[in-house]
Every structure is written in structure tokens, then in C-alpha cells.
Design an enzyme around this catalytic site. Structure first.
Site, PDB file in Angstrom:
ATOM      1  N   GLY A  13     -72.092   3.377  25.488  1.00 28.28           N
ATOM      2  CA  GLY A  13     -73.500   2.983  25.484  1.00 28.28           C
ATOM      3  C   GLY A  13     -74.401   3.885  24.663  1.00 28.28           C
ATOM      4  N   ARG A  66     -63.189 -17.706  31.637  1.00 27.53           N
ATOM      5  CA  ARG A  66     -64.217 -17.200  30.724  1.00 27.53           C
ATOM      6  C   ARG A  66     -65.533 -17.947  30.958  1.00 27.53           C
ATOM      7  NH1 ARG A  66     -63.707 -14.255  26.359  1.00 27.53           N
ATOM      8  NH2 ARG A  66     -61.468 -14.588  26.251  1.00 27.53           N
ATOM      9  N   MET A  91     -67.162  -5.556  24.782  1.00 26.39           N
ATOM     10  CA  MET A  91     -65.836  -5.885  24.249  1.00 26.39           C
ATOM     11  C   MET A  91     -65.283  -7.162  24.874  1.00 26.39           C
ATOM     12  SD  MET A  91     -65.519  -3.625  22.053  1.00 26.39           S
ATOM     13  CE  MET A  91     -63.808  -3.544  21.548  1.00 26.39           C
ATOM     14  N   ILE A  93     -65.147 -11.596  24.120  1.00 22.73           N
ATOM     15  CA  ILE A  93     -65.548 -12.758  23.325  1.00 22.73           C
ATOM     16  C   ILE A  93     -66.348 -13.701  24.227  1.00 22.73           C
ATOM     17  CG2 ILE A  93     -64.658 -14.781  22.091  1.00 22.73           C
ATOM     18  CD1 ILE A  93     -62.499 -12.990  20.974  1.00 22.73           C
ATOM     19  N   ASN A 108     -75.848  -8.486  17.593  1.00 28.71           N
ATOM     20  CA  ASN A 108     -74.668  -7.638  17.753  1.00 28.71           C
ATOM     21  C   ASN A 108     -74.688  -6.582  16.646  1.00 28.71           C
ATOM     22  OD1 ASN A 108     -72.088  -6.813  18.751  1.00 28.71           O
ATOM     23  ND2 ASN A 108     -71.119  -7.893  17.048  1.00 28.71           N
ATOM     24  N   HIS A 110     -71.936  -4.375  14.374  1.00 27.46           N
ATOM     25  CA  HIS A 110     -70.500  -4.294  14.066  1.00 27.46           C
ATOM     26  C   HIS A 110     -70.277  -3.162  13.061  1.00 27.46           C
ATOM     27  CE1 HIS A 110     -66.410  -5.632  13.622  1.00 27.46           C
ATOM     28  NE2 HIS A 110     -66.548  -5.555  12.309  1.00 27.46           N
ATOM     29  N   SER A 137     -73.278  -3.354  10.360  1.00 31.68           N
ATOM     30  CA  SER A 137     -74.115  -4.541  10.170  1.00 31.68           C
ATOM     31  C   SER A 137     -74.716  -4.955  11.505  1.00 31.68           C
ATOM     32  CB  SER A 137     -73.272  -5.720   9.654  1.00 31.68           C
ATOM     33  OG  SER A 137     -72.534  -5.376   8.511  1.00 31.68           O
ATOM     34  N   THR A 142     -73.104 -15.802  16.353  1.00 25.63           N
ATOM     35  CA  THR A 142     -72.738 -17.223  16.325  1.00 25.63           C
ATOM     36  C   THR A 142     -71.363 -17.354  16.987  1.00 25.63           C
ATOM     37  OG1 THR A 142     -71.757 -16.949  14.144  1.00 25.63           O
ATOM     38  CG2 THR A 142     -74.030 -17.719  14.203  1.00 25.63           C
ATOM     39  N   LEU A 145     -66.337 -14.931  15.712  1.00 30.27           N
ATOM     40  CA  LEU A 145     -66.344 -13.484  15.956  1.00 30.27           C
ATOM     41  C   LEU A 145     -66.893 -12.721  14.747  1.00 30.27           C
ATOM     42  CD1 LEU A 145     -65.336 -11.135  17.870  1.00 30.27           C
ATOM     43  CD2 LEU A 145     -63.293 -11.092  16.428  1.00 30.27           C
ATOM     44  N   ASP A 146     -67.847 -11.809  15.019  1.00 32.37           N
ATOM     45  CA  ASP A 146     -68.438 -10.947  13.985  1.00 32.37           C
ATOM     46  C   ASP A 146     -68.913 -11.748  12.771  1.00 32.37           C
ATOM     47  OD1 ASP A 146     -67.892  -8.769  15.608  1.00 32.37           O
ATOM     48  OD2 ASP A 146     -65.896  -8.507  14.750  1.00 32.37           O
ATOM     49  N   GLU A 175     -75.646   3.660  13.088  1.00 36.71           N
ATOM     50  CA  GLU A 175     -75.875   2.548  14.034  1.00 36.71           C
ATOM     51  C   GLU A 175     -77.109   2.822  14.878  1.00 36.71           C
ATOM     52  OE1 GLU A 175     -72.459   1.558  16.429  1.00 36.71           O
ATOM     53  OE2 GLU A 175     -71.114   1.615  14.713  1.00 36.71           O
TER      54      GLU A 175
END
Ligand code: GRF
Length: 218
Positions: A13, A66, A91, A93, A108, A110, A137, A142, A145-146, A175
Site C-alpha cells: 500500500g 468471482r 492483485m 482480475i 489503475n 501499472h 502508466s 477496461t 488486463l492492463d 509511481e
């Protein structure tokens, strides 16, 4: 009006901390109303508690599917009337339904210069490819993934002596500047996502977003 942010974490975190600090410093006009972790041992939970932010531990291992897990999260986020969902080392999806629900309202970070190196081990992959530059980035989320439109990239030069760990540390530092900056734009209504394109102060951003050079301080 202050935006209501939820931050989703699974680990240390440090990005959450950077956002907490930026809010405290008056750089982001927002309040973190909830931190959700899917891991009981995530240090980010302690960081949030120290800052007086409500936390919620939702362990996906306790959910039958999920979809059930995502619906439980959605429920809590809706109860909190969240304006922006910030994924900070979460971590897991997310289901297409969850992503669709927060379309244009979920960010997000990345650790690569997307579209390069989606997924894991990004620093090692950049070194192995002999890249001169690496970085991170910040993008809207969306269903892929990434993927998703990139708001900002922070660039880090790769040197001959960089190991995976050294490069990871350099990128991590960037970051902590990059993520609060984009969140501040969003919370000030300066950043808008429309038809998968991003506009900063009504100007179309390039495909790889605003470029934050290595020596830029803000
Ligand atoms: C960061 O490297 C971020 O790019 C990736 O997950 C990591 C989270 O680190 N998405 P932390 O938990 O914020 O320290």
C-alpha cells in the site's frame, strides 16, 4: 465538491500512502471513504487505519465465485457512494460487470510503459529486452488486463547497472508522484474519459498519455 474515493489493495500500500499524503497536503480534493483489501496481511490496512480511514477485509477465498466477490465489493462501494475507485496493487482480475459499472471512474497503476509488458515481471522484462526507458502508466480500467486509456506515463531511464530490484525501486518512486497527480486531475474534474479517449482540460491526450519526464518534480 470533494470526491469520494475507495482504494483497493492487496499488499504494502505504498501507493495508497502516497494518495493519503497528497490529500493531507491539499493536493487532491477528495476523501478516502474506504480501503478494501482482499488479503488479511496487507500492510496497506495498517496504513489506512493509522490515517483513520475505514477498512474492509473481503477475502475472495471466502466467496463462492468471482462474480459473488465482485458483487459484494460493489455493494460496499455503492453504499459509500464512491466517485472513483483506485486500484493500488490490487492483485485480482475484476469481472467485466464490475469494470463496466465503474467505466470512466476506475484507475489503475501499472509498472511499465503500456502497451509494453502487461502482466507480471515488468522490470525484468524491460531489462531483458534492453530497453533504454521503463516506467509506469496510470490508466482507466477496461475489461482487458492492463489495458484501457492511459492518462499519464512516468519515464525512468534504464542504466547498465540496473537489476530488477533497483529498477523496481526507481519505478516505485515515480509511481508515488504519478498516481496522486492523475487522481488530483480526476477529482478536480480536469480529466475526462469519453469513448475510450482521454481529455485533460478538454484537450485530447496522446495515446500514451501525459509524459512525466524523469526529473519532473510534480
Ligand atoms: C505497484 O508496483 C503498482 O504498480 C502495481 O502494484 C504495486 C503496488 O505497490 N500495480 P504498493 O502496494 O502500492 O506498494
Amino acid at each position: 465538491m470533494k470526491k469520494r474515493i475507495a482504494v483497493l489493495i492487496s499488499g504494502s500500500g505504498s501507493n495508497l500512502q502516497a494518495v493519503i499524503d497528497a490529500i493531507d497536503a491539499g493536493m487532491i480534493n477528495a476523501e478516502i471513504v474506504l480501503v478494501i483489501s482482499n488479503k488479511a496481511d496487507a500492510y496497506g490496512i495498517t496504513r489506512a487505519q493509522k490515517a483513520g480511514i475505514p477498512t474492509l477485509l473481503l477475502q475472495h477465498t471466502h466467496s463462492p465465485s468471482r462474480t459473488d466477490f465482485d458483487l459484494a465489493m460493489l455493494d460496499h462501494l455503492e453504499q459509500q457512494r464512491v466517485d472513483l475507485v483506485v486500484l493500488a496493487g490490487f492483485m485480482r482480475i475484476l469481472s467485466a460487470e464490475f469494470v463496466r459499472h465503474f467505466c470512466g471512474r476506475m484507475l489503475n497503476i501499472h509498472p511499465s510503459l503500456l502497451p509494453k509488458y502487461k502482466g507480471l515481471h515488468t522490470h525484468q522484462r524491460a531489462i531483458e529486452a534492453g530497453d533504454a526507458e521503463h516506467g509506469c502508466s496510470v490508466h482507466f480500467v477496461t475489461a482487458q488486463l492492463d489495458d484501457g486509456p492511459v492518462a499519464l506515463q512516468a519515464i525512468v531511464p534504464v542504466t547498465a547497472t540496473d537489476t530488477e530490484q533497483l529498477l523496481q525501486q526507481k519505478v516505485h518512486k515515480r509511481e508515488h508522484i504519478a498516481y496522486p497527480k492523475v487522481i488530483a486531475w480526476f477529482c478536480a474534474d480536469h480529466l475526462r474519459c469519453s469513448d475510450n479517449k482521454l481529455y485533460l482540460n478538454d484537450e485530447l491526450l496522446p495515446a500514451n498519455g501525459f509524459k512525466l519526464a524523469f526529473d519532473a518534480q510534480n
